[in-house]
Design an enzyme around this catalytic site. Structure first.
Site, PDB file in Angstrom:
ATOM      1  N   GLU A 182       0.825  -1.214   0.000  1.00 53.63           N
ATOM      2  CA  GLU A 182       0.000   0.000   0.000  1.00 53.63           C
ATOM      3  C   GLU A 182       0.857   1.260   0.000  1.00 53.63           C
ATOM      4  O   GLU A 182       1.940   1.272   0.585  1.00 53.63           O
ATOM      5  CB  GLU A 182      -0.849   0.053   1.278  1.00 53.63           C
ATOM      6  CG  GLU A 182      -1.804  -1.104   1.375  1.00 53.63           C
ATOM      7  CD  GLU A 182      -2.702  -1.002   2.599  1.00 53.63           C
ATOM      8  OE1 GLU A 182      -3.539  -1.877   2.757  1.00 53.63           O
ATOM      9  OE2 GLU A 182      -2.558  -0.054   3.392  1.00 53.63           O
ATOM     10  N   CYS A 209       3.234   8.315   1.546  1.00 51.55           N
ATOM     11  CA  CYS A 209       3.581   7.294   2.530  1.00 51.55           C
ATOM     12  C   CYS A 209       3.783   5.972   1.781  1.00 51.55           C
ATOM     13  O   CYS A 209       2.907   5.552   1.032  1.00 51.55           O
ATOM     14  CB  CYS A 209       2.418   7.205   3.517  1.00 51.55           C
ATOM     15  SG  CYS A 209       2.558   5.868   4.683  1.00 51.55           S
ATOM     16  N   CYS A 212       4.704  -7.633   7.417  1.00 51.18           N
ATOM     17  CA  CYS A 212       5.691  -7.262   8.436  1.00 51.18           C
ATOM     18  C   CYS A 212       5.760  -8.373   9.471  1.00 51.18           C
ATOM     19  O   CYS A 212       4.740  -8.947   9.834  1.00 51.18           O
ATOM     20  CB  CYS A 212       5.279  -5.961   9.109  1.00 51.18           C
ATOM     21  SG  CYS A 212       6.488  -5.382  10.337  1.00 51.18           S
ATOM     22  N   CYS A 241       2.904  -6.213  15.586  1.00 55.65           N
ATOM     23  CA  CYS A 241       2.248  -5.355  16.579  1.00 55.65           C
ATOM     24  C   CYS A 241       0.740  -5.641  16.533  1.00 55.65           C
ATOM     25  O   CYS A 241       0.143  -5.627  15.450  1.00 55.65           O
ATOM     26  CB  CYS A 241       2.508  -3.883  16.268  1.00 55.65           C
ATOM     27  SG  CYS A 241       4.265  -3.490  16.154  1.00 55.65           S
ATOM     28  N   CYS A 301      -1.883  -3.347  14.619  1.00 53.83           N
ATOM     29  CA  CYS A 301      -1.561  -2.956  13.246  1.00 53.83           C
ATOM     30  C   CYS A 301      -2.034  -4.028  12.265  1.00 53.83           C
ATOM     31  O   CYS A 301      -1.710  -5.207  12.428  1.00 53.83           O
ATOM     32  CB  CYS A 301      -0.050  -2.742  13.135  1.00 53.83           C
ATOM     33  SG  CYS A 301       0.555  -2.626  11.441  1.00 53.83           S
ATOM     34  N   CYS A 315      -1.805   1.809   7.999  1.00 53.52           N
ATOM     35  CA  CYS A 315      -0.986   0.679   7.630  1.00 53.52           C
ATOM     36  C   CYS A 315      -1.680  -0.682   7.437  1.00 53.52           C
ATOM     37  O   CYS A 315      -2.106  -1.305   8.399  1.00 53.52           O
ATOM     38  CB  CYS A 315      -0.037   0.632   8.828  1.00 53.52           C
ATOM     39  SG  CYS A 315       1.352  -0.341   8.756  1.00 53.52           S
TER      40      CYS A 315
HETATM   41  N1  SAH Z   1       7.083  -0.523  10.830  1.00 49.62           N
HETATM   42  C1  SAH Z   1       7.376   0.846  10.988  1.00 49.62           C
HETATM   43  C2  SAH Z   1       6.799   1.735   9.898  1.00 49.62           C
HETATM   44  C3  SAH Z   1       5.426   1.398   9.397  1.00 49.62           C
HETATM   45  S1  SAH Z   1       4.100   1.625  10.522  1.00 49.62           S
HETATM   46  C4  SAH Z   1       6.927   1.337  12.353  1.00 49.62           C
HETATM   47  O1  SAH Z   1       6.220   0.592  13.049  1.00 49.62           O
HETATM   48  O2  SAH Z   1       7.315   2.437  12.724  1.00 49.62           O
HETATM   49  C5  SAH Z   1       3.936   3.391  10.531  1.00 49.62           C
HETATM   50  C6  SAH Z   1       3.222   3.938  11.753  1.00 49.62           C
HETATM   51  O3  SAH Z   1       1.822   3.595  11.719  1.00 49.62           O
HETATM   52  C7  SAH Z   1       3.783   3.364  13.050  1.00 49.62           C
HETATM   53  O4  SAH Z   1       4.036   4.397  13.979  1.00 49.62           O
HETATM   54  C8  SAH Z   1       2.662   2.461  13.478  1.00 49.62           C
HETATM   55  O5  SAH Z   1       2.725   2.206  14.836  1.00 49.62           O
HETATM   56  C9  SAH Z   1       1.431   3.202  13.024  1.00 49.62           C
HETATM   57  N2  SAH Z   1       0.207   2.371  13.013  1.00 49.62           N
HETATM   58  C10 SAH Z   1       0.085   1.075  12.692  1.00 49.62           C
HETATM   59  N3  SAH Z   1      -1.190   0.648  12.846  1.00 49.62           N
HETATM   60  C11 SAH Z   1      -1.901   1.724  13.272  1.00 49.62           C
HETATM   61  C12 SAH Z   1      -3.272   1.920  13.612  1.00 49.62           C
HETATM   62  N4  SAH Z   1      -4.165   0.931  13.556  1.00 49.62           N
HETATM   63  N5  SAH Z   1      -3.652   3.158  14.018  1.00 49.62           N
HETATM   64  C13 SAH Z   1      -2.740   4.183  14.079  1.00 49.62           C
HETATM   65  N6  SAH Z   1      -1.448   4.056  13.755  1.00 49.62           N
HETATM   66  C14 SAH Z   1      -1.012   2.833  13.370  1.00 49.62           C
HETATM   67 FE1  SF4 Z   2       5.247  -3.823  11.495  1.00 53.27          FE
HETATM   68 FE2  SF4 Z   2       2.889  -2.612  11.785  1.00 53.27          FE
HETATM   69 FE3  SF4 Z   2       4.477  -2.976  13.904  1.00 53.27          FE
HETATM   70 FE4  SF4 Z   2       5.160  -1.181  12.013  1.00 53.27          FE
HETATM   71  S1  SF4 Z   2       3.373  -1.072  13.367  1.00 53.27           S
HETATM   72  S2  SF4 Z   2       6.479  -2.717  12.994  1.00 53.27           S
HETATM   73  S3  SF4 Z   2       4.363  -2.229  10.180  1.00 53.27           S
HETATM   74  S4  SF4 Z   2       3.525  -4.607  12.673  1.00 53.27           S
END
Ligand code: SAH
Ligand code: SF4
Length: 382
Positions: free
Chosen positions: A101, A120, A127, A131, A134, A355
């Site tokens: 994306e 972005c 990944c 997390c 996410c 994301c």
């Molecule tokens: N993996 C890297 C970069 C991609 S995620 C990282 O984690 O930093 C980019 C940002 O989007 C991160 O700060 C992540 O925590 C946030 N993010 C992911 N899922 C989200 C959600 N459901 N709501 C808000 N922010 C989210």
């Molecule tokens: Fe991976 Fe999503 Fe965690 Fe970023 S926030 S490290 S993309 S699992």
């Protein structure tokens, strides 16, 4: 390119071809040396959708290029808009069917500030960090993206019909690695992509307009200090105690908060630049006074800036975002503690712009079906 292709049998992408290989290919066809600059600048033009549009090149050369190289590594895209046309999100399909994306966000001029654009982009298909809040993490890891696949997401928005960076690159734009994937788990290819984006013979995007966001891969952060000192660093912190961060950002078990913050401080100390600490606000979980005080402890006294992001709940999420009043209380507590803080706007919430969310929604459907379904919805609405 030092890497072998990730997808066997694919033609090299023009967005990642190294100058020596391109020069050798042109020389073998008896082309003059100046063609090299023409091909590279043509491939990065805002008005070109394919080699055929590079009409300053002879037709036989255009045909030869199309046979030898891919103009883009993206084979199909499904784009949806939001925020009155100011946000657009794409799911891109790659050669082997993997989907990634990218998101385009435009910001209208405000006061003395000119119009700005943020793109972005993804660094991996999926990944492995996992997390739980996410959507990308929930879907698991697909594969690493090549430098060309990373650059082609920017080119997607640069080329027709979007032309998001304009013909002359004005500097009012940012590229952020905040799409799918953990960029520092694919550091070699991400760093190569950054160098390609910087290249004055290609897009010439300044390093200071690029941000790498990481869940806290300490060795990668240290490499950034040495290899990409002009690129911005954002750390996804999301919790101020190791117990909670172990759950929210599982890579914390490998590199706990103290080590991640120490690496952030090294980056800020050596580059003289501010590091963002990203903090997703989850109702009743990481938005307590205790976490705020912990955040003050780690963010205070060095060049850091906290970015609060209201959680965009994924489908079936057990959590919701902190309500506005709770965010304001948290902000006050951080400010009282002497920490610099802003609240990020929730761009594209209606199109699941966080994301990996749109990708998750399209699982099992072809991008053509998805495009037809959204065209049908648009027709019903209008
Ligand atoms: N993996 C890297 C970069 C991609 S995620 C990282 O984690 O930093 C980019 C940002 O989007 C991160 O700060 C992540 O925590 C946030 N993010 C992911 N899922 C989200 C959600 N459901 N709501 C808000 N922010 C989210
Ligand atoms: Fe991976 Fe999503 Fe965690 Fe970023 S926030 S490290 S993309 S699992």
């Amino acid at each position: 390119m030092t890497d072998r292709p990730i997808i066997a049998g694919t033609r090299p992408a023009i967005s990642e071809i190294d100058p020596a290989s391109l020069a050798a290919w042109l020389a073998a066809r008896g082309e003059p040396a100046y063609r090299m600059g023409q091909v590279l600048s043509g491939a990065h033009r805002a008005d070109a959708s394919g080699f055929d549009d590079l009409t300053d090149l002879p037709a036989t050369l255009r045909a030869g290029l199309a046979e030898a190289f891919r103009f883009t590594t993206i084979v199909d895209s499904h784009v949806i808009g939001a925020d009155g046309g100011m946000t657009a999100k794409a799911v891109h399909e790659l050669d082997d069917g993997q989907r990634i994306e990218s998101v385009l966000m435009r910001y209208a001029p405000r006061g003395a500030m000119a119009e700005r654009t943020t793109i972005c982009i993804s660094s991996q298909a999926g990944c492995a960090v996992n997390c739980p809040f996410c959507a990308t993490g929930q879907a698991g890891f697909g594969r690493q993206l090549t430098p060309g696949e990373i650059v082609d997401q920017v080119l997607h928005w640069h080329r027709p019909p979007w032309n998001a960076l304009g013909d002359a690159i004005t500097g009012h734009y940012n590229i952020v690695f905040m799409g799918m994937g953990e960029p520092l788990n694919n550091a070699d290819r991400v760093f190569e992509a950054v160098r390609l984006l910087n290249d004055p013979d290609r897009l010439a995007i300044g390093a200071r307009h690029i941000t790498v966001s990481t869940s806290g891969v300490v060795p990668g952060m240290d490499r950034m200090v040495d290899e990409l000192p002009q690129v911005n660093l954002a750390i996804s912190l999301h919790a101020a105690s190791d117990g909670l961060r172990d759950e929210l950002v599982p890579i914390n078990r490998k590199w706990p908060i103290a080590e991640v913050i120490a690496a952030g401080r090294r980056f800020a100390g050596r580059t003289g630049r501010r590091v963002s600490l990203e903090y997703v606000m989850i109702d009743g979980l990481n938005d307590t006074d205790e976490q705020a005080d912990g955040l003050v402890e780690v963010a205070r006294g060095w060049r850091s800036h906290v970015n609060l992001i209201p959680l965009n709940p994924t489908s079936g999420s057990r959590w919701s975002g902190t309500p506005a009043a709770g965010i304001q209380r948290f902000v006050r507590r951080l400010r009282d503690g002497g920490v610099s803080v802003t609240v990020r706007d929730t761009r594209g919430r209606e199109i699941d712009a966080a994301c990996g969310q749109l990708h998750a929604q399209l699982t099992g459907r072809s991008l053509r079906e998805a495009r037809e379904a959204s065209a049908a919805t648009a027709a019903r609405v209008s």
